[in-house]
Design a protein around this motif. Structure first.
Motif, short mmCIF file in Angstrom:
data_model
loop_
_atom_site.label_atom_id
_atom_site.label_comp_id
_atom_site.label_asym_id
_atom_site.label_seq_id
_atom_site.Cartn_x
_atom_site.Cartn_y
_atom_site.Cartn_z
N SER A 175 0.79 -1.23 0.00
CA SER A 175 0.00 0.00 0.00
C SER A 175 0.82 1.28 0.00
CB SER A 175 -0.94 0.02 1.21
OG SER A 175 -1.87 -1.03 1.12
N ILE A 176 2.07 1.20 0.41
CA ILE A 176 2.88 2.41 0.50
C ILE A 176 4.06 2.38 -0.46
CG2 ILE A 176 4.35 3.77 2.06
CD1 ILE A 176 2.42 2.80 4.33
N ALA A 177 4.75 1.28 -0.55
CA ALA A 177 5.99 1.21 -1.32
C ALA A 177 5.89 0.35 -2.57
CB ALA A 177 7.12 0.69 -0.42
N TRP A 178 4.69 0.17 -3.11
CA TRP A 178 4.45 -0.75 -4.21
C TRP A 178 5.35 -0.51 -5.42
CZ3 TRP A 178 2.62 -5.33 -4.82
CH2 TRP A 178 2.25 -5.81 -6.09
N THR A 179 5.57 0.74 -5.77
CA THR A 179 6.36 1.03 -6.98
C THR A 179 7.86 1.07 -6.71
OG1 THR A 179 6.05 3.41 -6.64
CG2 THR A 179 4.47 2.29 -8.08
N GLY A 180 8.26 0.89 -5.47
CA GLY A 180 9.69 0.89 -5.14
C GLY A 180 10.39 -0.38 -5.61
N ASP A 181 11.69 -0.29 -5.74
CA ASP A 181 12.49 -1.42 -6.25
C ASP A 181 12.32 -2.67 -5.39
OD1 ASP A 181 13.45 0.19 -8.28
OD2 ASP A 181 15.31 0.70 -7.22
N ARG A 182 12.36 -2.51 -4.07
CA ARG A 182 12.29 -3.68 -3.17
C ARG A 182 10.94 -4.38 -3.29
NH1 ARG A 182 15.61 -4.75 0.73
NH2 ARG A 182 15.15 -6.23 2.34
N SER A 183 9.85 -3.61 -3.29
CA SER A 183 8.52 -4.22 -3.41
C SER A 183 8.34 -4.89 -4.76
CB SER A 183 7.43 -3.17 -3.20
OG SER A 183 7.42 -2.74 -1.87
N ARG A 184 8.80 -4.22 -5.81
CA ARG A 184 8.66 -4.81 -7.15
C ARG A 184 9.44 -6.11 -7.23
NH1 ARG A 184 10.56 -0.06 -9.68
NH2 ARG A 184 11.64 -1.44 -11.13
N ALA A 185 10.63 -6.13 -6.67
CA ALA A 185 11.43 -7.37 -6.70
C ALA A 185 10.76 -8.46 -5.87
CB ALA A 185 12.83 -7.09 -6.17
N THR A 186 10.24 -8.10 -4.70
CA THR A 186 9.60 -9.07 -3.83
C THR A 186 8.39 -9.72 -4.49
OG1 THR A 186 10.34 -7.90 -1.85
CG2 THR A 186 8.45 -9.37 -1.59
N PHE A 187 7.60 -8.90 -5.20
CA PHE A 187 6.36 -9.39 -5.79
C PHE A 187 6.50 -9.76 -7.26
CE2 PHE A 187 4.90 -7.11 -2.03
CZ PHE A 187 4.06 -8.05 -1.47
N GLY A 188 7.71 -9.72 -7.79
CA GLY A 188 7.94 -10.14 -9.17
C GLY A 188 7.36 -9.19 -10.20
N ILE A 189 7.32 -7.91 -9.88
CA ILE A 189 6.84 -6.90 -10.82
C ILE A 189 8.07 -6.36 -11.55
CG2 ILE A 189 5.60 -4.72 -11.07
CD1 ILE A 189 3.87 -6.98 -9.91
N ALA A 190 8.17 -6.67 -12.82
CA ALA A 190 9.39 -6.37 -13.57
C ALA A 190 9.60 -4.89 -13.84
CB ALA A 190 9.38 -7.15 -14.89
N GLU A 196 4.33 -1.62 -15.00
CA GLU A 196 3.45 -2.67 -14.50
C GLU A 196 3.02 -2.37 -13.06
OE1 GLU A 196 3.33 -7.53 -13.86
OE2 GLU A 196 5.13 -6.60 -14.67
N ALA A 197 3.95 -1.87 -12.26
CA ALA A 197 3.62 -1.52 -10.88
C ALA A 197 2.59 -0.40 -10.84
CB ALA A 197 4.89 -1.11 -10.13
N GLU A 198 2.72 0.57 -11.71
CA GLU A 198 1.75 1.68 -11.75
C GLU A 198 0.36 1.17 -12.14
OE1 GLU A 198 1.91 4.74 -10.74
OE2 GLU A 198 4.05 4.83 -10.32
N VAL A 199 0.30 0.24 -13.08
CA VAL A 199 -0.99 -0.30 -13.53
C VAL A 199 -1.68 -1.07 -12.41
CG1 VAL A 199 -2.06 -1.99 -15.10
CG2 VAL A 199 -0.37 -0.35 -15.96
N THR A 200 -0.91 -1.77 -11.58
CA THR A 200 -1.48 -2.61 -10.53
C THR A 200 -1.50 -1.92 -9.16
OG1 THR A 200 0.68 -3.62 -10.15
CG2 THR A 200 -0.80 -4.76 -11.69
N LYS A 201 -1.10 -0.68 -9.11
CA LYS A 201 -0.96 0.04 -7.84
C LYS A 201 -2.27 0.09 -7.04
CE LYS A 201 0.98 4.30 -5.97
NZ LYS A 201 1.67 5.55 -6.30
N ALA A 202 -3.39 0.38 -7.67
CA ALA A 202 -4.66 0.48 -6.96
C ALA A 202 -5.07 -0.87 -6.37
CB ALA A 202 -5.75 1.00 -7.88
N LEU A 203 -4.84 -1.95 -7.11
CA LEU A 203 -5.16 -3.28 -6.58
C LEU A 203 -4.29 -3.63 -5.38
CD1 LEU A 203 -5.51 -5.21 -9.95
CD2 LEU A 203 -7.35 -4.53 -8.43
N ALA A 204 -2.99 -3.34 -5.50
CA ALA A 204 -2.07 -3.63 -4.41
C ALA A 204 -2.40 -2.79 -3.18
CB ALA A 204 -0.63 -3.38 -4.86
N PHE A 205 -2.78 -1.53 -3.40
CA PHE A 205 -3.14 -0.64 -2.30
C PHE A 205 -4.28 -1.25 -1.49
CE2 PHE A 205 -5.55 2.98 -0.56
CZ PHE A 205 -4.55 3.64 0.13
N ASN A 206 -5.32 -1.71 -2.17
CA ASN A 206 -6.47 -2.32 -1.52
C ASN A 206 -6.07 -3.63 -0.81
OD1 ASN A 206 -9.32 -2.48 -0.98
ND2 ASN A 206 -9.41 -4.11 -2.49
#
Length: 129
Positions: free
Chosen positions: A24-39, A43-53
Motif C-alpha cells: 500500500s505504501i511502497a508498491w512502486t519501489g524497487d524492493r517491493s517490485r522485486a519481492t512481488f515479481g513486478i518487472a 506494470e507496478a503503476e498499472v497494478t498500484k490500486a489493486l495492491a493498495f487495496n
C-alpha cells in the motif's frame, strides 16, 4: 504453549504489517517490485490500486491479531482468542490460496502462512491443556 502461540501470532501480525507497507505504501519501489515479481515500473503503476487495496486487507488481519493479543493479555481469554483465531486463521487461508493458485510463489505463501499456523496450533494446544 499459550505464550508460544501468542508470540507466533504476533510475528505473523508484524509480517502482515510489513506486507501492508510494501503493497500500500511502497508498491512502486524497487524492493517491493522485486519481492512481488513486478518487472517494470509501468506494470507496478498499472497494478498500484489493486495492491493498495490488498495491502489494507493484510493490515486489517494484523490489527485483528494484535488487538486479540492485547485483549487476551488483559484477561479476556475468549474474546482475545477469538480475534486471534479469526485473524491468524484468515492469514493461513490466504497463504494456502496463494500456494495453491501460484505454486511458483511457494516461498512467499509459506512466509505468509507458517507463522500464523504455528501460532494457531500452539494457542489451541495451550488452551486445551
Amino acid at each position: 504453549m499459550v505464550i508460544t502461540g501468542l508470540v507466533f501470532a504476533g510475528i505473523a501480525a508484524l509480517i502482515h504489517v510489513y506486507i501492508f507497507y510494501m503493497e500500500s505504501i511502497a508498491w512502486t519501489g524497487d524492493r517491493s517490485r522485486a519481492t512481488f515479481g513486478i518487472a517494470s515500473l509501468e506494470e507496478a503503476e498499472v497494478t498500484k490500486a489493486l495492491a493498495f487495496n490488498q495491502g489494507f486487507y493484510n493490515l486489517f488481519l494484523a490489527l485483528a491479531v494484535m488487538i486479540g493479543i492485547v485483549v487476551f493479555a488483559a484477561g479476556n481469554t475468549t474474546v482475545g482468542a477469538t480475534l486471534i483465531f479469526v485473524g491468524a486463521g484468515s492469514m493461513v487461508a490466504a497463504g494456502a490460496v496463494l500456494l495453491c493458485s501460484s505454486p511458483s510463489k511457494a516461498s512467499a505463501a509459506l512466509k505468509q502462512l507458517v507463522p500464523p499456523l504455528l501460532g494457531l496450533l500452539s494457542l489451541a494446544l495451550g488452551l486445551s491443556l
